[in-house]
Design a protein around this motif. Sequence first.
Motif, PDB file in Angstrom:
ATOM      1  N   PHE A  92      47.662  17.241  37.695  1.00  0.00           N
ATOM      2  CA  PHE A  92      47.565  18.627  37.245  1.00  0.00           C
ATOM      3  C   PHE A  92      47.135  18.625  35.786  1.00  0.00           C
ATOM      4  O   PHE A  92      47.625  17.822  34.987  1.00  0.00           O
ATOM      5  N   THR A  93      46.228  19.529  35.416  1.00  0.00           N
ATOM      6  CA  THR A  93      45.796  19.621  34.020  1.00  0.00           C
ATOM      7  C   THR A  93      46.006  21.032  33.496  1.00  0.00           C
ATOM      8  O   THR A  93      46.170  21.996  34.259  1.00  0.00           O
ATOM      9  N   GLU A  94      46.011  21.137  32.187  1.00  0.00           N
ATOM     10  CA  GLU A  94      46.253  22.399  31.505  1.00  0.00           C
ATOM     11  C   GLU A  94      45.262  23.463  31.970  1.00  0.00           C
ATOM     12  O   GLU A  94      44.074  23.192  32.155  1.00  0.00           O
ATOM     13  N   GLY A  95      45.750  24.692  32.176  1.00  0.00           N
ATOM     14  CA  GLY A  95      44.907  25.774  32.668  1.00  0.00           C
ATOM     15  C   GLY A  95      45.132  26.070  34.134  1.00  0.00           C
ATOM     16  O   GLY A  95      44.448  26.918  34.725  1.00  0.00           O
ATOM     17  N   LEU A  96      46.096  25.373  34.746  1.00  0.00           N
ATOM     18  CA  LEU A  96      46.424  25.545  36.157  1.00  0.00           C
ATOM     19  C   LEU A  96      46.692  27.013  36.492  1.00  0.00           C
ATOM     20  O   LEU A  96      47.360  27.725  35.751  1.00  0.00           O
ATOM     21  N   SER A  97      46.163  27.470  37.643  1.00  0.00           N
ATOM     22  CA  SER A  97      46.355  28.863  38.066  1.00  0.00           C
ATOM     23  C   SER A  97      47.291  28.946  39.266  1.00  0.00           C
ATOM     24  O   SER A  97      47.499  27.957  39.986  1.00  0.00           O
ATOM     25  N   ARG A  98      47.842  30.140  39.489  1.00  0.00           N
ATOM     26  CA  ARG A  98      48.683  30.369  40.667  1.00  0.00           C
ATOM     27  C   ARG A  98      47.901  30.109  41.940  1.00  0.00           C
ATOM     28  O   ARG A  98      48.426  29.560  42.913  1.00  0.00           O
ATOM     29  N   GLU A  99      46.646  30.535  41.951  1.00  0.00           N
ATOM     30  CA  GLU A  99      45.813  30.380  43.144  1.00  0.00           C
ATOM     31  C   GLU A  99      45.661  28.907  43.531  1.00  0.00           C
ATOM     32  O   GLU A  99      45.644  28.565  44.715  1.00  0.00           O
ATOM     33  N   GLU A 100      45.551  28.046  42.514  1.00  0.00           N
ATOM     34  CA  GLU A 100      45.395  26.615  42.799  1.00  0.00           C
ATOM     35  C   GLU A 100      46.674  26.033  43.405  1.00  0.00           C
ATOM     36  O   GLU A 100      46.616  25.195  44.318  1.00  0.00           O
ATOM     37  N   ILE A 101      47.836  26.467  42.914  1.00  0.00           N
ATOM     38  CA  ILE A 101      49.106  25.999  43.474  1.00  0.00           C
ATOM     39  C   ILE A 101      49.258  26.477  44.906  1.00  0.00           C
ATOM     40  O   ILE A 101      49.681  25.734  45.805  1.00  0.00           O
ATOM     41  N   ILE A 102      48.916  27.736  45.152  1.00  0.00           N
ATOM     42  CA  ILE A 102      49.018  28.289  46.506  1.00  0.00           C
ATOM     43  C   ILE A 102      48.091  27.540  47.454  1.00  0.00           C
ATOM     44  O   ILE A 102      48.459  27.210  48.589  1.00  0.00           O
ATOM     45  N   ALA A 103      46.867  27.232  47.000  1.00  0.00           N
ATOM     46  CA  ALA A 103      45.921  26.487  47.825  1.00  0.00           C
ATOM     47  C   ALA A 103      46.435  25.084  48.115  1.00  0.00           C
ATOM     48  O   ALA A 103      46.254  24.547  49.221  1.00  0.00           O
ATOM     49  N   LEU A 104      47.093  24.467  47.116  1.00  0.00           N
ATOM     50  CA  LEU A 104      47.670  23.134  47.315  1.00  0.00           C
ATOM     51  C   LEU A 104      48.745  23.167  48.387  1.00  0.00           C
ATOM     52  O   LEU A 104      48.755  22.341  49.307  1.00  0.00           O
ATOM     53  N   ILE A 105      49.644  24.131  48.282  1.00  0.00           N
ATOM     54  CA  ILE A 105      50.728  24.241  49.270  1.00  0.00           C
ATOM     55  C   ILE A 105      50.168  24.514  50.660  1.00  0.00           C
ATOM     56  O   ILE A 105      50.581  23.896  51.650  1.00  0.00           O
ATOM     57  N   ALA A 106      49.182  25.404  50.736  1.00  0.00           N
ATOM     58  CA  ALA A 106      48.571  25.720  52.032  1.00  0.00           C
ATOM     59  C   ALA A 106      47.896  24.496  52.628  1.00  0.00           C
ATOM     60  O   ALA A 106      47.994  24.235  53.836  1.00  0.00           O
ATOM     61  N   GLY A 107      47.209  23.731  51.791  1.00  0.00           N
ATOM     62  CA  GLY A 107      46.522  22.541  52.277  1.00  0.00           C
ATOM     63  C   GLY A 107      47.478  21.478  52.758  1.00  0.00           C
ATOM     64  O   GLY A 107      47.280  20.865  53.816  1.00  0.00           O
ATOM     65  N   LEU A 108      48.559  21.256  52.006  1.00  0.00           N
ATOM     66  CA  LEU A 108      49.546  20.265  52.419  1.00  0.00           C
ATOM     67  C   LEU A 108      50.246  20.691  53.703  1.00  0.00           C
ATOM     68  O   LEU A 108      50.483  19.878  54.593  1.00  0.00           O
ATOM     69  N   ALA A 109      50.578  21.979  53.793  1.00  0.00           N
ATOM     70  CA  ALA A 109      51.266  22.481  54.986  1.00  0.00           C
ATOM     71  C   ALA A 109      50.374  22.419  56.213  1.00  0.00           C
ATOM     72  O   ALA A 109      50.826  22.096  57.313  1.00  0.00           O
ATOM     73  N   ALA A 110      49.089  22.716  56.038  1.00  0.00           N
ATOM     74  CA  ALA A 110      48.151  22.728  57.169  1.00  0.00           C
ATOM     75  C   ALA A 110      47.865  21.346  57.696  1.00  0.00           C
ATOM     76  O   ALA A 110      47.415  21.191  58.837  1.00  0.00           O
ATOM     77  N   GLN A 111      48.128  20.301  56.860  1.00  0.00           N
ATOM     78  CA  GLN A 111      47.805  18.937  57.255  1.00  0.00           C
ATOM     79  C   GLN A 111      49.020  18.181  57.785  1.00  0.00           C
ATOM     80  O   GLN A 111      49.033  16.960  57.794  1.00  0.00           O
ATOM     81  N   GLU A 122      39.580  22.796  39.812  1.00  0.00           N
ATOM     82  CA  GLU A 122      39.333  22.567  38.391  1.00  0.00           C
ATOM     83  C   GLU A 122      40.519  21.916  37.698  1.00  0.00           C
ATOM     84  O   GLU A 122      40.352  21.069  36.813  1.00  0.00           O
ATOM     85  N   HIS A 123      41.742  22.284  38.110  1.00  0.00           N
ATOM     86  CA  HIS A 123      42.921  21.793  37.410  1.00  0.00           C
ATOM     87  C   HIS A 123      43.870  20.993  38.297  1.00  0.00           C
ATOM     88  O   HIS A 123      44.969  20.639  37.868  1.00  0.00           O
ATOM     89  N   ILE A 124      43.471  20.719  39.539  1.00  0.00           N
ATOM     90  CA  ILE A 124      44.226  19.845  40.430  1.00  0.00           C
ATOM     91  C   ILE A 124      43.263  18.818  40.990  1.00  0.00           C
ATOM     92  O   ILE A 124      42.266  19.180  41.629  1.00  0.00           O
ATOM     93  N   ARG A 125      43.542  17.550  40.745  1.00  0.00           N
ATOM     94  CA  ARG A 125      42.664  16.476  41.198  1.00  0.00           C
ATOM     95  C   ARG A 125      43.426  15.564  42.149  1.00  0.00           C
ATOM     96  O   ARG A 125      44.587  15.212  41.911  1.00  0.00           O
ATOM     97  N   PHE A 126      42.768  15.190  43.245  1.00  0.00           N
ATOM     98  CA  PHE A 126      43.356  14.287  44.227  1.00  0.00           C
ATOM     99  C   PHE A 126      42.699  12.917  44.131  1.00  0.00           C
ATOM    100  O   PHE A 126      41.512  12.802  43.817  1.00  0.00           O
ATOM    101  N   GLY A 127      43.465  11.898  44.402  1.00  0.00           N
ATOM    102  CA  GLY A 127      42.934  10.548  44.469  1.00  0.00           C
ATOM    103  C   GLY A 127      43.781   9.745  45.417  1.00  0.00           C
ATOM    104  O   GLY A 127      44.741  10.243  45.998  1.00  0.00           O
ATOM    105  N   HIS A 128      43.414   8.489  45.601  1.00  0.00           N
ATOM    106  CA  HIS A 128      44.233   7.631  46.446  1.00  0.00           C
ATOM    107  C   HIS A 128      44.264   6.233  45.870  1.00  0.00           C
ATOM    108  O   HIS A 128      43.338   5.777  45.228  1.00  0.00           O
ATOM    109  N   VAL A 129      45.402   5.566  46.071  1.00  0.00           N
ATOM    110  CA  VAL A 129      45.579   4.180  45.678  1.00  0.00           C
ATOM    111  C   VAL A 129      45.932   3.443  46.952  1.00  0.00           C
ATOM    112  O   VAL A 129      47.042   3.544  47.456  1.00  0.00           O
TER     113      VAL A 129
END
Length: 385
Positions: A92-111, A122-129
């Motif tokens: 998460f980076t500075e400037g995070l919006s409510r919409e981005e958090i809601i989209a994150l929760i929706a995406g995690l729940a849908a999967q 823009e303010h939430i980045r995904f990666g994998h190790v």
Amino acid sequence: MDSESIMVRESVRSLLSATANAALYSMGHPQVARLAESAYKGISAALGVSRQISLTVIEDELIINGEPPFFSLFLNRFAEVLKSRGIGHLKFTEGLSREEIIALIAGLAAQEGGKATLSSSEHIRFGHVELREGSGGDYSAVSGEGDAQRQIPLRKMPAEELARFTEIYEALIKRQKMKVAGIADIVSGFIAAFGREGESRLVAVTMRSNEEYTFTHSANVCILNLAQAMSLGIEGQMLHDIGIAAMLHDIGKLLIPEEILIRKDRLTPQEFEIMKEHPMLGARHLLEVPGVPRLAVVTAYEHHMRYDLTGYPEAPEGWRLNLCSQITMISDFFDAMRTQRPYRNPVDLRTIVSMMLDKSGSDFNPLLVRNFLNILKRMVEAHHS
């Protein structure tokens, strides 16, 4: 635990609860909305302190900003959620919006039950190790942050940076105040150069054996630490602090009597007991130096403890090693083995790899050993191509 860590932990708790409720009910459920708002406010408050938050899943454990937190069922559960969706790194980076958090929760729940197809915003980045062992015994590490391992050849390091480092260490020997800004500048120079240099150059750096050993060893450990950390998706201030910790990990040796440091053959048992005091001496000294990252203090203290806690200083029951300390153990060992010493010749690369595999699970974190060997494999291949 500081206030920022508490905010992040509580935010993760809200994210986990919101995801579970959204999967059970719907995104429109009042409970989901309440938890989403709580997560947004908590993460935003934490970002106001650090500007970015990094969550990394390593060995089913959630690493927050590069540091393993105390054991928590909900943190471990969130790590499981991310891992089950193929996410190993969430930033998460500075400037995070409510919409981005809601989209994150929706995406995690849908999967639920499958790997995520979530897209970075823009303010939430995904990666994998992800670590894979091939049929031939080769290791492959994949980082969703892209091709991040870079290094600078030490031979090209400007003379003024070497002079600055020497000045800093000489000041400590004379019991003068150490200037952390000089160390920070050197690390910043390495990080900036990573984007300009090829990964294979690191092999040449670690082969330097006998000139300016104190500086060369510290710089090599710094470069190797940065390569390991970047391959795990760590960046920003945490990456910078890991580099500083590497440069200062052996600072306590300069507080050991000189006749022990310059001894041409192996130390006697009595001398070795004195040498074993350098982690404590280094950490104690760094605690008194303004501007030194806490990570550097911890790493100076822990870098000889070993993964199974059989090293030194003796670890209390339940002690949990910092991730940076575990990375530094590997970098320190590798560079020390490649170095010409008065009592032995440099060890060849094949033997070092065999030694590291033998020590995996005892001296070193097995996952980090695999990641490091993968970095070495790519460097050697590039060096001979």
